[in-house]
Design an enzyme around this catalytic site. Structure first.
Site, PDB file in Angstrom:
ATOM      1  N   ASP A  18       0.930  -1.075  -0.220  1.00 20.89           N
ATOM      2  CA  ASP A  18       0.125   0.241  -0.400  1.00 20.89           C
ATOM      3  C   ASP A  18       1.149   0.953  -0.217  1.00 20.89           C
ATOM      4  OD1 ASP A  18      -2.096   1.320   0.020  1.00 20.89           O
ATOM      5  OD2 ASP A  18      -2.443   0.770   2.059  1.00 20.89           O
ATOM      6  N   TRP A  23       2.809   8.175  -2.518  1.00 19.25           N
ATOM      7  CA  TRP A  23       4.608   8.168  -2.392  1.00 19.25           C
ATOM      8  C   TRP A  23       4.741   9.511  -4.216  1.00 19.25           C
ATOM      9  CZ3 TRP A  23       7.663   6.542  -7.167  1.00 19.25           C
ATOM     10  CH2 TRP A  23       9.108   7.205  -6.495  1.00 19.25           C
ATOM     11  N   HIS A  35       2.500   3.520  -8.810  1.00 21.17           N
ATOM     12  CA  HIS A  35       2.894   1.845  -9.451  1.00 21.17           C
ATOM     13  C   HIS A  35       3.961   1.540  -9.772  1.00 21.17           C
ATOM     14  CE1 HIS A  35      -1.219   2.162  -8.330  1.00 21.17           C
ATOM     15  NE2 HIS A  35      -1.106   2.678  -8.995  1.00 21.17           N
ATOM     16  N   LEU A 129      11.667 -20.580  -3.980  1.00 22.20           N
ATOM     17  CA  LEU A 129      10.876 -19.545  -3.380  1.00 22.20           C
ATOM     18  C   LEU A 129       9.585 -19.852  -4.009  1.00 22.20           C
ATOM     19  CD1 LEU A 129       9.863 -17.325  -1.834  1.00 22.20           C
ATOM     20  CD2 LEU A 129      10.440 -15.236  -3.094  1.00 22.20           C
ATOM     21  N   ARG A 186       1.602  -4.916   5.679  1.00 22.05           N
ATOM     22  CA  ARG A 186       0.869  -3.486   5.691  1.00 22.05           C
ATOM     23  C   ARG A 186       1.545  -2.907   5.562  1.00 22.05           C
ATOM     24  NH1 ARG A 186      -5.398  -2.895   3.671  1.00 22.05           N
ATOM     25  NH2 ARG A 186      -4.097  -0.951   3.033  1.00 22.05           N
ATOM     26  N   GLU A 205       1.173 -13.272  12.600  1.00 23.56           N
ATOM     27  CA  GLU A 205       1.499 -12.484  13.407  1.00 23.56           C
ATOM     28  C   GLU A 205       1.981 -10.505  12.271  1.00 23.56           C
ATOM     29  OE1 GLU A 205       2.786 -11.975  16.121  1.00 23.56           O
ATOM     30  OE2 GLU A 205       2.038 -14.372  16.528  1.00 23.56           O
TER      31      GLU A 205
END
Length: 248
Positions: A18, A23, A35, A129, A186, A205
């Site tokens: 977010d 920004w 973006h 990953l 976040r 968490e």
């Protein structure tokens, strides 16, 4: 704050990215510039997760509610998504990273769907990953779709209602076969999960930061991992039980 050693790293990190628009606004630039800058932040976090041996990284790129944004912005986001797939799929493959897209992809159109399928196919057998991108995704819809699938099985006599368990429902959701997130991050200062993986975040968490996503660099990610490392995850047990189990 804890030390993010390899023994205390999360297996699965989920992030709501977010703050791109804010920004850009702070720099008096169009929202889309934010973006674009956010894509660079994605590259950094993906690289850090791969280097640290984190198993799964799930990024919330575009929610099912984001279609409400101005049409021009949505169109530009779709173009950016397609471009990122074209440019990054082979790099992911070269780095042994597997890519999976979750969400209702049919809304993207055939050309973008083909790009998604191609990138997933290219990286499917990679063992490093696992990068999951949530695009046109909604947590409530994910849960509803799983419930519908179970209801059809019950209606057709293939499943006894008494045999429905959390594991049965979870098997019908988008993250089937993957561990639930250990750490949710976040950025951007908001403190809510915004319909993201609402089933899977039950014991996750939560970590919130004021840092806007394009500025979320390696040091910011280390801070989040450090916070996670300093927490005691009890899962209903007492602190004494957890500490005793850790000792051996």
């Amino acid at each position: 704050m804890g030390d993010a050693s390899s023994a205390s790293l999360p297996r699965h990190v989920a992030i709501v990215m977010d703050g791109n628009g804010r920004w850009a606004r702070l720099r008096r630039r169009p929202r889309f510039a934010g973006h674009r800058a956010g894509v660079d932040a994605v590259k950094g976090v993906v690289r850090a997760c791969a280097e640290k041996g984190i198993e799964v990284l799930t990024l919330f790129a575009f929610s099912s509610e984001n279609w409400r944004r101005p049409k021009e912005e949505v169109s530009l986001l779709m173009d950016l998504f397609a471009t990122a797939l074209d440019r990054q799929a082979r790099k992911l493959h070269q780095n042994n990273i597997r890519l999976t897209i979750i969400g209702e992809r049919e809304a993207f159109g055939s050309a973008l769907c083909e790009r998604i399928a191609s990138a997933e196919s290219l990286t499917r057998n990679n063992s490093g990953l696992h990068l999951v991108i949530a695009a046109n995704y909604g947590g409530r819809r994910d849960l509803v779709q799983a419930c519908k699938a179970v209801a059809i099985e019950v209606r057709n006599g293939k499943m006894d209602p008494q045999s429905i368990t959390p594991e049965v429902l979870e098997a019908g959701m988008s993250l089937e076969g993957l561990p639930s997130p250990d750490l949710f991050i976040r950025t951007g200062g908001e403190m809510r999960i915004s319909n993201f993986l609402i089933w899977h975040l039950a014991y996750t968490e939560l970590y919130f930061t004021e840092i806007l996503w394009p500025d979320f660099d390696e040091s910011a990610f280390e801070a989040a991992l450090g916070s996670y490392a300093g927490r005691l995850r009890r899962f209903g047990r007492t602190t004494e039980q957890v500490l005793a189990a850790q000792k051996g």
